[in-house]
Design a protein around this motif. Structure first.
Motif, PDB file in Angstrom:
ATOM      1  N   GLY A  38     -49.885  11.536 -21.749  1.00  0.00           N
ATOM      2  CA  GLY A  38     -49.965   9.726 -21.523  1.00  0.00           C
ATOM      3  C   GLY A  38     -51.002   9.688 -20.786  1.00  0.00           C
ATOM      4  N   GLY A  39     -51.534   8.460 -20.697  1.00  0.00           N
ATOM      5  CA  GLY A  39     -52.718   8.085 -20.103  1.00  0.00           C
ATOM      6  C   GLY A  39     -52.198   8.038 -18.502  1.00  0.00           C
ATOM      7  N   PRO A  40     -52.989   7.497 -17.420  1.00  0.00           N
ATOM      8  CA  PRO A  40     -52.567   7.699 -16.111  1.00  0.00           C
ATOM      9  C   PRO A  40     -51.824   6.168 -16.071  1.00  0.00           C
ATOM     10  CG  PRO A  40     -54.706   6.891 -16.060  1.00  0.00           C
ATOM     11  CD  PRO A  40     -54.318   7.632 -17.358  1.00  0.00           C
ATOM     12  N   MET A  41     -50.872   6.172 -15.347  1.00  0.00           N
ATOM     13  CA  MET A  41     -49.892   5.013 -15.066  1.00  0.00           C
ATOM     14  C   MET A  41     -50.197   4.436 -13.786  1.00  0.00           C
ATOM     15  SD  MET A  41     -46.414   6.318 -13.428  1.00  0.00           S
ATOM     16  CE  MET A  41     -46.529   5.804 -11.568  1.00  0.00           C
ATOM     17  N   ASN A  42     -50.997   4.835 -12.988  1.00  0.00           N
ATOM     18  CA  ASN A  42     -51.427   4.301 -11.637  1.00  0.00           C
ATOM     19  C   ASN A  42     -52.779   4.787 -11.255  1.00  0.00           C
ATOM     20  OD1 ASN A  42     -51.518   3.138  -9.289  1.00  0.00           O
ATOM     21  ND2 ASN A  42     -50.170   4.619  -8.288  1.00  0.00           N
ATOM     22  N   ARG A  43     -53.600   3.783 -11.148  1.00  0.00           N
ATOM     23  CA  ARG A  43     -55.028   4.005 -10.651  1.00  0.00           C
ATOM     24  C   ARG A  43     -55.077   3.601  -8.972  1.00  0.00           C
ATOM     25  NH1 ARG A  43     -54.759   2.810 -15.870  1.00  0.00           N
ATOM     26  NH2 ARG A  43     -56.327   3.890 -17.004  1.00  0.00           N
ATOM     27  N   HIS A  44     -55.491   4.368  -8.034  1.00  0.00           N
ATOM     28  CA  HIS A  44     -55.215   3.845  -6.908  1.00  0.00           C
ATOM     29  C   HIS A  44     -56.181   4.235  -5.795  1.00  0.00           C
ATOM     30  CE1 HIS A  44     -52.957   2.619  -3.509  1.00  0.00           C
ATOM     31  NE2 HIS A  44     -53.029   3.730  -2.783  1.00  0.00           N
ATOM     32  N   TRP A  45     -56.898   3.596  -4.907  1.00  0.00           N
ATOM     33  CA  TRP A  45     -57.775   3.880  -3.983  1.00  0.00           C
ATOM     34  C   TRP A  45     -56.921   4.045  -2.568  1.00  0.00           C
ATOM     35  CZ3 TRP A  45     -63.051   4.721  -3.603  1.00  0.00           C
ATOM     36  CH2 TRP A  45     -63.673   4.581  -4.723  1.00  0.00           C
ATOM     37  N   THR A  46     -57.444   5.268  -1.827  1.00  0.00           N
ATOM     38  CA  THR A  46     -56.496   5.581  -0.585  1.00  0.00           C
ATOM     39  C   THR A  46     -57.632   5.960   0.446  1.00  0.00           C
ATOM     40  OG1 THR A  46     -54.803   6.818   0.305  1.00  0.00           O
ATOM     41  CG2 THR A  46     -56.122   7.941  -1.348  1.00  0.00           C
ATOM     42  N   THR A  47     -57.019   6.388   1.441  1.00  0.00           N
ATOM     43  CA  THR A  47     -57.919   7.046   2.496  1.00  0.00           C
ATOM     44  C   THR A  47     -57.220   8.085   3.213  1.00  0.00           C
ATOM     45  OG1 THR A  47     -58.428   4.661   3.156  1.00  0.00           O
ATOM     46  CG2 THR A  47     -58.990   6.520   4.878  1.00  0.00           C
ATOM     47  N   ALA A  48     -58.014   9.303   3.151  1.00  0.00           N
ATOM     48  CA  ALA A  48     -57.632  10.395   3.798  1.00  0.00           C
ATOM     49  C   ALA A  48     -58.019  10.579   5.316  1.00  0.00           C
ATOM     50  CB  ALA A  48     -57.999  11.860   3.182  1.00  0.00           C
ATOM     51  N   ASP A  49     -57.210  10.826   6.240  1.00  0.00           N
ATOM     52  CA  ASP A  49     -57.305  10.839   7.509  1.00  0.00           C
ATOM     53  C   ASP A  49     -57.322  12.399   8.279  1.00  0.00           C
ATOM     54  OD1 ASP A  49     -54.377  11.133   7.509  1.00  0.00           O
ATOM     55  OD2 ASP A  49     -54.298   9.829   9.127  1.00  0.00           O
ATOM     56  N   ARG A  50     -56.466  13.383   7.551  1.00  0.00           N
ATOM     57  CA  ARG A  50     -56.559  14.542   8.152  1.00  0.00           C
ATOM     58  C   ARG A  50     -56.106  15.713   6.921  1.00  0.00           C
ATOM     59  NH1 ARG A  50     -51.891  12.527   9.555  1.00  0.00           N
ATOM     60  NH2 ARG A  50     -49.974  14.078   9.687  1.00  0.00           N
ATOM     61  N   ALA A  51     -56.392  16.582   7.127  1.00  0.00           N
ATOM     62  CA  ALA A  51     -55.735  17.936   6.332  1.00  0.00           C
ATOM     63  C   ALA A  51     -55.377  19.007   7.259  1.00  0.00           C
ATOM     64  CB  ALA A  51     -56.996  18.661   5.468  1.00  0.00           C
ATOM     65  N   ASP A  52     -53.918  19.354   6.779  1.00  0.00           N
ATOM     66  CA  ASP A  52     -53.283  20.287   7.661  1.00  0.00           C
ATOM     67  C   ASP A  52     -52.833  21.512   6.515  1.00  0.00           C
ATOM     68  OD1 ASP A  52     -53.416  19.175  10.205  1.00  0.00           O
ATOM     69  OD2 ASP A  52     -51.579  17.885   9.661  1.00  0.00           O
ATOM     70  N   GLY A  53     -53.141  22.774   6.995  1.00  0.00           N
ATOM     71  CA  GLY A  53     -52.852  23.641   5.792  1.00  0.00           C
ATOM     72  C   GLY A  53     -53.316  23.482   4.863  1.00  0.00           C
ATOM     73  N   ASP A  54     -52.630  23.329   3.626  1.00  0.00           N
ATOM     74  CA  ASP A  54     -52.793  22.947   2.200  1.00  0.00           C
ATOM     75  C   ASP A  54     -52.526  21.542   1.846  1.00  0.00           C
ATOM     76  OD1 ASP A  54     -53.505  25.432   1.626  1.00  0.00           O
ATOM     77  OD2 ASP A  54     -51.936  26.331   0.984  1.00  0.00           O
TER      78      ASP A  54
END
Length: 189
Positions: A124-140
């Motif tokens: 199926g096609g995407p059910m949600n299209r969303h913009w977001t903000t990443a603030d950090r990355a820990d491990g994986d």
């Protein structure tokens, strides 16, 4: 049992909220200032009915809106804005994650705004299209500073849970991050 609608549940303004959340992370903007920026952005869109309709009906990828909003706001809030994948080639998931982790590693004063598409099934096609903000990355794990109130909202993205190309969506990876939408932001030193 019925639940109330939450602000943002019915509107299509997550791209604006992603930029506002980035400005909150980078400059600590408060609610009233964020509301002013939101209202100014909506008034600007309202003066261009075709653009406003495209935003309301999700007939856009919102990239021009995000770029314009960042350009305008960088006058008051200086920003170093990078779009490393805007012109291609698109990275694979590991390369994209590594770039995000590297960008966010220094800590304060950095954020990444991007769009993802979420599918329920690979067919199926995407059910949600969303913009977001990443603030950090820990491990994986890439951590999101997101505008969603929903219980099923994505607040963390594991390195092994997404793809960067729509044709690679699978049962194991139903999340498609669009690298071309990613805007790497930092406060200039």
């Amino acid at each position: 049992m019925l639940k109330p609608f939450y602000q943002g549940k019915l509107d299509t303004f997550c791209a604006i909220y992603a930029v506002l959340n980035a400005l909150r992370l980078l400059y600590g903007i408060r609610v009233l200032k964020a509301r002013d920026i939101l209202n100014e952005t909506l008034m600007g869109l309202a003066s261009r009915p075709e653009a406003f309709r495209a935003v309301l009906t999700q007939e856009t990828d919102y990239i021009p809106l995000v770029d314009n909003l960042l350009r305008i706001q960088s006058r008051a809030y200086p920003l170093d804005i990078r779009a490393p994948y805007a012109q291609g080639p698109l990275p694979g998931p590991d390369a994209f994650f590594a770039a995000c982790k590297d960008w966010l590693a220094p800590g304060r004063g950095r954020a990444i705004v991007f769009r993802f598409l979420r599918s329920l099934t690979p067919e199926g096609g995407p059910m949600n299209r969303h913009w977001t903000t990443a603030d950090r990355a820990d491990g994986d794990v890439l951590h999101l500073f997101d505008c969603s109130h929903e219980a099923e909202a994505i607040l963390n993205i594991n390195r092994a849970s997404f793809v960067t190309s729509a044709d690679r969506v699978s049962a194991e990876r139903l999340l498609h991050i669009q690298p071309e939408s990613a805007r790497f932001l930092r406060v200039p030193f």
